[in-house]
Design a protein around this motif. Sequence first.
Motif, PDB file in Angstrom:
ATOM      1  N   VAL A 248       3.766   6.090   2.174  1.00 34.37           N
ATOM      2  CA  VAL A 248       4.066   7.514   2.033  1.00 34.37           C
ATOM      3  C   VAL A 248       3.662   8.251   3.302  1.00 34.37           C
ATOM      4  O   VAL A 248       4.404   9.089   3.823  1.00 34.37           O
ATOM      5  N   ARG A 249       2.490   7.930   3.826  1.00 36.89           N
ATOM      6  CA  ARG A 249       2.003   8.582   5.048  1.00 36.89           C
ATOM      7  C   ARG A 249       2.907   8.261   6.235  1.00 36.89           C
ATOM      8  O   ARG A 249       3.334   9.147   6.966  1.00 36.89           O
TER       9      ARG A 249
ATOM     10  N   GLU B 251       4.011  12.543   2.539  1.00 35.21           N
ATOM     11  CA  GLU B 251       2.822  13.093   1.887  1.00 35.21           C
ATOM     12  C   GLU B 251       2.861  14.614   1.902  1.00 35.21           C
ATOM     13  O   GLU B 251       3.363  15.235   2.832  1.00 35.21           O
TER      14      GLU B 251
ATOM     15  N   ASP C  95       0.860  -1.182   0.000  1.00 32.63           N
ATOM     16  CA  ASP C  95       0.000   0.000   0.000  1.00 32.63           C
ATOM     17  C   ASP C  95       0.900   1.237   0.000  1.00 32.63           C
ATOM     18  O   ASP C  95       1.397   1.669   1.032  1.00 32.63           O
ATOM     19  N   ARG C  96       1.109   1.796  -1.172  1.00 30.37           N
ATOM     20  CA  ARG C  96       2.027   2.935  -1.321  1.00 30.37           C
ATOM     21  C   ARG C  96       1.542   4.154  -0.550  1.00 30.37           C
ATOM     22  O   ARG C  96       2.346   4.880   0.034  1.00 30.37           O
ATOM     23  N   ARG C  97       0.241   4.402  -0.545  1.00 30.44           N
ATOM     24  CA  ARG C  97      -0.275   5.571   0.185  1.00 30.44           C
ATOM     25  C   ARG C  97       0.012   5.461   1.670  1.00 30.44           C
ATOM     26  O   ARG C  97       0.393   6.441   2.300  1.00 30.44           O
TER      27      ARG C  97
END
Length: 125
Positions: A102-103, A108, A97-99
């Motif tokens: 990133v978070r 982000e 899960d890239r998002r």
Amino acid sequence: MTKLEKVRFMDRLAPYPAVLWPVPEGGMEVIFPNFAELKAFGITREAAVKAGSEILTAEILKYAVGGRDLPRPSDPKRLIADEDEPPGTELVMLEPDRRALVRYLGLEKTQKASALRALGVLGKK
């Protein structure tokens, strides 16, 4: 880990092979050839894929936080099936899960500043 190192880490991410292994009691176990100790489980195929992606994301985050290099994903064409694999065993490629990564890595982009600027501009007549 610097921001640049985090960005480079994210740039090198690739899907990893995972084996969906039917369990006699029902459901599917997810096994990762590149991460020997990593396993997940799901009642359905979809749940197993989702659980596999989540555990893969968590494992990759541990590598990132620890500053360790990830193992290269195996080429699925070169993986050899075990003789004792039950019918219904399936090889899939799972994406982390890239998002979420990133978070968690603090990469982000926040839109707070641009939102405040917009309010300031709109507030002035």
